[in-house]
Scaffold this motif. Structure first.
Motif, PDB file in Angstrom:
ATOM      1  N   CYS A  75       0.855  -1.176   0.000  1.00 37.91           N
ATOM      2  CA  CYS A  75       0.000   0.000   0.000  1.00 37.91           C
ATOM      3  C   CYS A  75       0.898   1.235   0.000  1.00 37.91           C
ATOM      4  O   CYS A  75       2.070   1.141   0.345  1.00 37.91           O
ATOM      5  CB  CYS A  75      -0.896   0.030   1.224  1.00 37.91           C
ATOM      6  SG  CYS A  75      -2.052  -1.343   1.258  1.00 37.91           S
TER       7      CYS A  75
ATOM      8  N   CYS B 179      -2.539   1.499   7.180  1.00 35.36           N
ATOM      9  CA  CYS B 179      -3.576   2.047   8.053  1.00 35.36           C
ATOM     10  C   CYS B 179      -3.607   1.268   9.364  1.00 35.36           C
ATOM     11  O   CYS B 179      -3.485   0.039   9.363  1.00 35.36           O
ATOM     12  CB  CYS B 179      -4.939   1.938   7.392  1.00 35.36           C
ATOM     13  SG  CYS B 179      -4.974   2.622   5.730  1.00 35.36           S
TER      14      CYS B 179
ATOM     15  N   CYS C 260      -6.426  -1.455   9.419  1.00 39.40           N
ATOM     16  CA  CYS C 260      -6.516  -2.323   8.237  1.00 39.40           C
ATOM     17  C   CYS C 260      -7.022  -3.717   8.597  1.00 39.40           C
ATOM     18  O   CYS C 260      -6.453  -4.412   9.430  1.00 39.40           O
ATOM     19  CB  CYS C 260      -5.161  -2.447   7.554  1.00 39.40           C
ATOM     20  SG  CYS C 260      -5.271  -3.495   6.094  1.00 39.40           S
TER      21      CYS C 260
END
Ligand SMILES: *Cc1c(COP(=O)(O)O)cnc(C)c1O
Ligand code: SF4
Length: 532
Positions: free
Chosen positions: A267, A271, A274
Motif C-alpha cells: 500500500c 492504516c 486495516c
C-alpha cells in the motif's frame, strides 16, 4: 388582471385568510411608524407587481402582525381598510402568476414553514462543520506550512514531492524520522517504537502533511501511526473472513458474481485499522506473473463471475505495465462485464494519478466499465491535490466510489460524517459504503464504534443532504450485512407504517395486495391471455 369567475381559494388559502381575521386573543398593539411605512410599501408593490414574491411578502407580513400584535388586516390601517375581498383578489393574482398554480396559502402556510423546519435541522451542522471537520481544502494554508516543514526536515526537492516515486522514496517508516517532523510526547514515542517492532508504519510525506501539529488525537495521525493499544488490546485475532473464502490463488469469493483479486500486499501507506493487517505490511511482495495467471484462469473458467475487483493491498501500487496487462486480460474474458480497482492512493499519494495511469484506465473503461473504489475517512483527506486527482480520474473511469470505515475519534459524529459525504461528493467521489469497524482484529478494537452510533449518523443524513451523498451502512461478517434500521415500523390494515428518519414522523403507505393480483394477467399478458 383577468378575473376568472371560476376561481375559488383552496383550503390552505381559506385557512390562511381566516386566520388573519380571527378574533385576537392578546391585547392589540399599534404599528410602529416603521412598520406602518413597510406595510404601505408592501401593499403597493403587491398590487402593482407581475411577480409572486411581493404578494408572498405581504401575506407573511400580515401573518406576523396578526401573531405578534393581534392586528387583523383592516386594523393595520383603518383608512386604507384592507378587507377580505382584497386579499382574495391578491390570492387569485398570486395563483395565476405561478406556473404551477401554487396557492398563496400553500406557499405561505405550508412551504415556507417546511423549508424553515428543514433549515433548522441543518443549522447546527452549518455552524459546526468548519471548526469540527474542516476539509483539506479549507485547511490548505496550514497544510502548505506543514509541507514546507516536512520538506526541509527530509531535504526533499519539489520534483520528489510531486512524484509517486519520490513520495515512496521519502516515505516515513520509523519513529525517529517521524519525531523529527512531529513533536510527539515522549511516552508516545516509546510506545510507537515498541509497536512498530510488530507492525509496520508507513506514511508518505504528502499524507503526513495533513497531520495538524498540536491536535492530540489528530484524525490522520490516528489512521496512520500505530499506538500501544495495537499490541496491548486483549483478544485473539480471528482470521479474516476471506481466509476461508479463497477458492483459488489470489482470489477471494463469497458472492456468486463478484470476486476479488488480491493483486499485491503493498500500500502507499499502512492504516492502523486495516482489516488485512495480518497480511499487509509485513514485507512488500511482488507476486509472480504465474500467480496472476492462475487467478485469471479461475475467473475464465467460472462463467457466473461478471464483476472483478482488483484490490490488495492497493491496486494502484501495481506498476503500469502489470495493471494494463491485468485489465486487458479481464477485458478479454467474455463473461467479465465490469471491473473495479481498489485504491487508497488517490488520498494518500495523489501524485500517482498521472497521464500514463489515466490513459490505461480510460482504455479499459472504454471496453467495459471500470470503477475505482477508494477509502476516504475524513473531509481532511480531500485537499486541492487529491481533489484534482479525483477530478481527472472521474473523467476517465465510470465511477469513483468511497468505502469509509467508521472509526472512533476520526469520523464518529454526524458533523464529521456529513462533512465527509458532502466533501467527497464535491470532489467527484460517490459515497458507497460506511463499514462498522471489524471485531475480528484486536489490534484496532479501540477504534471501534457501536453499531447504533453509526446507524444514528447515517440515518441523520436522510432528508438533510443530497441523496447520492448517503452511503450504505454495513457490517462485514461473512459477507456485507446492511445495518440500516427498518423504517417499516408496522402495518395498519392494508397500509404500512413508514417512519421518516429525519423527524420520526410516521406516514401510512398503501401497499399493493398480492392476493388481489395473483393469477391475473399483467400488462401485455392481457393481450395474449383472455381474462375470465
Ligand atoms: C466487498 C467484497 C466484494 C464486493 O462487494 P460489493 O457489495 O459488490 O461492493 C466482493 N468480494 C469480496 C470478497 C468482498 O470482500
Ligand atoms: S490502504 Fe487498505 S489495504 Fe492498505 S493498509 Fe490501508 S486499509 Fe489496509
Amino acid at each position: 388582471m383577468k378575473t376568472d369567475m371560476q376561481w375559488k381559494p383552496d383550503a390552505f388559502t381559506r385557512a390562511l385568510i381566516e386566520g388573519l381575521f380571527e378574533p385576537a386573543e392578546q391585547e392589540k398593539h399599534q404599528l410602529t411608524d416603521r412598520e406602518n411605512e413597510a406595510f404601505h410599501a408592501l401593499l403597493q408593490k403587491a398590487w402593482e407587481t407581475n411577480r409572486t414574491r411581493p404578494i408572498v411578502d405581504l401575506f407573511v407580513f400580515l401573518q406576523k402582525m396578526k401573531q405578534e400584535k393581534g392586528l387583523s388586516p383592516p386594523a393595520l390601517d383603518p383608512e386604507a381598510g384592507l378587507e377580505e375581498a382584497a386579499l382574495l383578489l391578491l390570492a387569485e393574482k398570486h395563483e395565476s402568476i405561478d406556473e404551477h398554480g401554487v396557492t398563496i396559502g400553500g406557499r405561505v402556510d405550508r412551504s415556507l414553514s417546511i423549508v424553515g423546519q428543514a433549515e433548522k435541522r441543518c443549522a447546527d451542522y452549518l455552524n459546526r462543520h468548519p471548526v469540527e471537520a474542516p476539509s483539506g481544502i479549507e485547511l490548505r494554508d496550514a497544510i502548505a506550512e506543514n509541507q514546507k516543514r516536512i520538506r526541509s526536515v527530509l531535504k526533499m526537492g519539489s520534483e520528489d514531492w510531486d512524484s509517486f516515486s519520490g513520495q515512496l522514496k521519502f516515505a516515513i517508516e520509523s519513529i525517529d524520522t517521524l519525531s523529527r517532523i512531529l513533536d510527539l510526547p515522549e511516552k508516545a514515542v516509546a510506545d510507537i517504537r515498541r509497536v512498530t517492532r510488530r507492525y509496520r508504519m508507513r506514511l508518505t510525506p504528502y499524507y503526513t502533511s495533513l497531520i495538524m501539529p498540536g491536535e492530540v488525537n489528530d484524525p490522520i495521525l490516528l489512521q496512520s501511526v500505530p499506538t500501544g493499544e495495537m499490541v496491548d488490546n486483549a483478544g485473539e485475532e480471528i482470521p479474516p473472513v476471506a481466509a476461508d473464502h479463497s477458492p483459488a490463488r489470489l482470489i477471494d469469493q463469497f458472492y456468486p458474481r463478484v470476486v476479488t483479486i488480491k493483486a499485491t500486499n503493498m500500500c502507499g501507506m499502512y492504516c492502523t485499522h486495516c482489516l488485512r493487517i495480518a497480511h499487509i505490511g509485513k514485507k512488500d511482495r511482488i507476486y509472480s506473473k504465474d500467480a496472476y495467471r492462475e487467478a485469471l484462469d479461475y475467473i475464465r473458467e467460472n462463467h457466473s463471475i461478471r464483476d472483478v475487483l482488483v484490490t490488495g493491498g492497493d491496486a494502484f501500487v501495481l506498476p503500469n505495465d502489470l495493471l494494463k496487462w491485468l485489465l486487458q486480460e479481464l477485458d478479454e474474458i467474455d463473461h467479465v462485464r465490469l471491473k473495479r480497482l481498489g485504491s487508497r492512493i488517490p488520498v494518500t499519494t495523489p501524485q500517482r494519478i498521472d497521464e500514463a495511469l489515466l490513459d490505461i484506465l480510460e482504455q479499459s473503461s472504454d471496453r467495459k466499465p471500470l470503477r475505482v473504489v477508494t477509502q476516504i475517512n475524513t473531509a481532511r483527506e480531500i485537499t486541492p491535490v487529491s481533489r484534482d486527482a479525483f477530478r481527472k480520474l472521474s473523467n476517465r473511469v465510470a465511477a469513483i466510489l468511497n468505502q469509509a470505515v467508521l472509526l472512533r475519534g476520526i469520523n464518529d459524529t454526524r458533523v464529521k460524517m456529513w462533512k465527509l459525504s458532502e466533501t467527497i461528493q464535491e470532489a467527484y467521489v460517490r459515497p458507497y459504503y460506511v463499514f462498522n469497524c471489524s471485531y475480528r482484529n484486536p489490534q484496532f478494537a479501540h477504534l471501534r464504534v457501536p453499531v447504533e452510533t453509526g446507524r444514528d449518523i447515517i440515518e441523520s443524513m436522510y432528508g438533510n443532504i443530497s441523496g447520492d451523498a448517503i452511503p450504505r451502512y454495513i457490517a462485514t461478517a461473512g459477507g456485507k450485512i446492511p445495518l440500516h434500521r427498518d423504517n417499516v415500523t408496522g402495518r395498519e390494515g392494508e397500509q404500512l407504517v413508514l417512519q421518516k428518519p429525519w423527524s420520526g414522523e410516521t406516514v401510512l403507505y398503501p401497499d399493493p395486495r398480492e392476493e388481489d393480483r395473483a393469477g391475473k394477467p399483467f400488462a401485455f399478458e392481457k393481450y395474449v391471455i383472455p381474462e375470465n
